[in-house]
Design a protein around this motif. Structure first.
Motif, PDB file in Angstrom:
ATOM      1  N   ASP A  53       0.868  -1.182   0.000  1.00  0.00           N
ATOM      2  CA  ASP A  53       0.000   0.000   0.000  1.00  0.00           C
ATOM      3  C   ASP A  53       0.904   1.230   0.000  1.00  0.00           C
ATOM      4  O   ASP A  53       1.563   1.527   0.996  1.00  0.00           O
ATOM      5  CB  ASP A  53      -0.905  -0.007   1.231  1.00  0.00           C
TER       6      ASP A  53
ATOM      7  N   ILE B 180      -6.410   7.109   2.221  1.00  0.00           N
ATOM      8  CA  ILE B 180      -7.114   5.878   2.585  1.00  0.00           C
ATOM      9  C   ILE B 180      -8.392   6.243   3.330  1.00  0.00           C
ATOM     10  O   ILE B 180      -8.347   6.958   4.334  1.00  0.00           O
ATOM     11  CB  ILE B 180      -6.227   4.987   3.470  1.00  0.00           C
ATOM     12  N   PRO B 181      -9.535   5.769   2.872  1.00  0.00           N
ATOM     13  CA  PRO B 181     -10.793   6.089   3.565  1.00  0.00           C
ATOM     14  C   PRO B 181     -10.771   5.580   5.006  1.00  0.00           C
ATOM     15  O   PRO B 181     -10.158   4.559   5.321  1.00  0.00           O
ATOM     16  CB  PRO B 181     -11.849   5.342   2.725  1.00  0.00           C
ATOM     17  N   ASP B 182     -11.426   6.296   5.869  1.00  0.00           N
ATOM     18  CA  ASP B 182     -11.500   5.894   7.280  1.00  0.00           C
ATOM     19  C   ASP B 182     -12.121   4.511   7.397  1.00  0.00           C
ATOM     20  O   ASP B 182     -13.159   4.215   6.790  1.00  0.00           O
ATOM     21  CB  ASP B 182     -12.343   6.890   8.079  1.00  0.00           C
TER      22      ASP B 182
ATOM     23  N   ALA C 287     -11.104   1.776   6.205  1.00  0.00           N
ATOM     24  CA  ALA C 287     -10.916   0.863   5.069  1.00  0.00           C
ATOM     25  C   ALA C 287      -9.972  -0.269   5.464  1.00  0.00           C
ATOM     26  O   ALA C 287      -9.077  -0.111   6.288  1.00  0.00           O
ATOM     27  CB  ALA C 287     -10.351   1.620   3.876  1.00  0.00           C
TER      28      ALA C 287
ATOM     29  N   TRP D  77      -8.216  -4.267   3.731  1.00  0.00           N
ATOM     30  CA  TRP D  77      -8.043  -5.098   2.542  1.00  0.00           C
ATOM     31  C   TRP D  77      -8.051  -6.565   2.941  1.00  0.00           C
ATOM     32  O   TRP D  77      -7.816  -6.923   4.088  1.00  0.00           O
ATOM     33  CB  TRP D  77      -6.754  -4.750   1.805  1.00  0.00           C
TER      34      TRP D  77
ATOM     35  N   SER E  84      -6.863  -0.360   6.865  1.00  0.00           N
ATOM     36  CA  SER E  84      -5.611   0.059   6.239  1.00  0.00           C
ATOM     37  C   SER E  84      -5.132   1.388   6.778  1.00  0.00           C
ATOM     38  O   SER E  84      -3.930   1.649   6.850  1.00  0.00           O
ATOM     39  CB  SER E  84      -5.803   0.173   4.716  1.00  0.00           C
TER      40      SER E  84
ATOM     41  N   GLU F 260     -10.633  -4.462  -1.356  1.00  0.00           N
ATOM     42  CA  GLU F 260     -10.615  -3.465  -0.289  1.00  0.00           C
ATOM     43  C   GLU F 260     -12.044  -3.149   0.119  1.00  0.00           C
ATOM     44  O   GLU F 260     -12.929  -3.058  -0.743  1.00  0.00           O
ATOM     45  CB  GLU F 260      -9.932  -2.181  -0.753  1.00  0.00           C
TER      46      GLU F 260
END
Length: 207
Positions: free
Chosen positions: A87, A94-96, A98, A100, A169, A207
């Motif tokens: 990453d 990176i969205p809150d 999130a 993978w 993430s 994700e």
């Protein structure tokens, strides 16, 4: 014709022939009078494009060999090539919340000489982290047994099964890279037809 003029013309013709012969003859290498180096410089700017979440696998094939067979069940084991999740995104990309996860599913095993196929439900794995980072937010999936085993997980890799996942993430963005593998096993009846078989394990990153 004046003899002296004839002599001059003949001498000119002879000189011209000599010049033509010299031009048509083998080239003589030029004498080197020194060398000069030229430095070649390039400025490579830092990438400003958004980072990415990506997966790589260290190999496109693996072999199973017979190991641990019994009178009723033949077992063939091997190792999944190392799977790396990278990453390169910054924390604000990176969205809150999130996360993978990597899933795997198998095809049937087909024989090269027309043997009866071996179903994906005979193929299982035991996932294991190689480097899960220091956050403790990356974990491996559960063992998936085969149809010849007992228990709720005795289904084989027919559907997508979990290899590894990150529980957010954003919380592990600074680590940037994680690796995992799995112990693979194929279990068949003792009456399975002899010969070479080939199957396919598909790994997918979500994700």
């Amino acid at each position: 014709m004046n003899k002296s003029r004839f002599a001059v013309r003949w001498a000119a013709v002879a000189l011209g022939a000599a010049l033509l012969t010299a031009v048509a003859g083998p080239a003589v290498a030029d004498e080197n009078h020194g060398d000069q180096d030229v430095d070649v410089n390039v400025s490579i700017a830092e990438l400003t494009e958004p980072g990415v979440l990506a997966m790589t696998v260290a190999g496109t094939s693996t072999d199973l060999t017979e190991n641990g067979s019994t009178e009723l069940v033949r077992q063939f084991t091997g190792t999944l090539p190392t799977v790396t999740v990278t990453d390169t995104r910054s924390a604000d990309e990176i969205p809150d919340g999130a996360g993978w996860y990597v899933l795997g599913s198998a095809s049937v095993f087909t024989g090269e000489t027309g043997q009866n196929p071996i179903g994906a439900d005979h193929f299982g794995w035991t996932p294991r982290l190689i480097d899960g980072g220091d956050s403790g937010l990356v974990t491996e999936g559960d063992q998936v047994d085969t149809v010849l085993d007992d228990g709720d997980d005795a289904v084989g890799l027919v559907d997508q099964e979990l290899l590894a996942l990150a529980l957010g993430s954003g919380a592990v963005a600074e680590e940037g890279q994680w690796t995992a593998s799995a112990d693979l096993f194929l279990r068949t009846d003792s009456t399975v037809e002899a010969g070479d078989y080939t199957g396919r394990l598909t790994l997918s990153l979500f994700e």
